[in-house]
Design a protein around this motif. Structure first.
Motif, PDB file in Angstrom:
ATOM      1  N   GLU A   1       1.261  -3.881   4.056  1.00  0.00           N
ATOM      2  CA  GLU A   1      -0.197  -3.877   4.107  1.00  0.00           C
ATOM      3  C   GLU A   1      -0.834  -4.178   2.760  1.00  0.00           C
ATOM      4  N   ASN A   2      -0.060  -4.072   1.666  1.00  0.00           N
ATOM      5  CA  ASN A   2      -0.586  -4.360   0.330  1.00  0.00           C
ATOM      6  C   ASN A   2      -0.688  -5.852   0.045  1.00  0.00           C
TER       7      ASN A   2
ATOM      8  N   THR B   1       5.550   2.417   5.028  1.00  0.00           N
ATOM      9  CA  THR B   1       4.101   2.259   4.993  1.00  0.00           C
ATOM     10  C   THR B   1       3.393   3.601   4.832  1.00  0.00           C
TER      11      THR B   1
ATOM     12  N   GLU C   1       5.706  -1.434   2.272  1.00  0.00           N
ATOM     13  CA  GLU C   1       4.247  -1.460   2.301  1.00  0.00           C
ATOM     14  C   GLU C   1       3.670  -2.872   2.430  1.00  0.00           C
TER      15      GLU C   1
ATOM     16  N   THR D   1      -2.923   1.307  10.177  1.00  0.00           N
ATOM     17  CA  THR D   1      -2.870   0.029  10.889  1.00  0.00           C
ATOM     18  C   THR D   1      -1.434  -0.335  11.232  1.00  0.00           C
TER      19      THR D   1
ATOM     20  N   SER E   1       0.102   3.131   5.935  1.00  0.00           N
ATOM     21  CA  SER E   1      -1.037   2.508   6.596  1.00  0.00           C
ATOM     22  C   SER E   1      -1.129   2.879   8.071  1.00  0.00           C
TER      23      SER E   1
END
Length: 98
Positions: free
Chosen positions: A6-7, A32, A4, A36, A34
């Motif tokens: 994106e965190n 993920t 992850e 994105t 996400s």
């Protein structure tokens, strides 16, 4: 293995990181939730859906196995991979089709 990202990483450099990872000769596993991140995936054949089924345990399925026409769908519709994933047609989304 990157879990992850994106965190902890802003979306702009994250897309660049994913692009570089996809062009690498090394195997990189990235997890993920996400859209994105999934949208940054260039080759749908590199996307795998990981789901937990109560009776079977953890199931890993290539996205192209869930939807054999995935590449054609992306080309014809102009959608990004994350859009197709979030609409539930690939599974891996609570309440989505499997």
């Amino acid at each position: 293995m990157i879990e992850e990202p994106e965190n902890a990483i802003h979306p702009w450099p994250l897309r660049k990181l994913i692009t570089r990872a996809q062009n690498s000769s090394r195997q990189i596993i990235l997890t993920t939730h996400s859209e994105t991140v999934v949208n940054a995936v260039i080759d749908p054949e590199t996307l795998f859906l990981v789901e937990n089924e109560n009776k079977k345990g953890t199931i890993v399925t290539p996205a192209t196995e869930r939807e054999s026409a995935l590449k054609a769908i992306l080309e014809e519709s102009g959608q990004k991979l994350g859009d197709v994933w979030l609409d539930g047609s690939l599974g891996g989304v609570p309440g989505g089709e499997s």
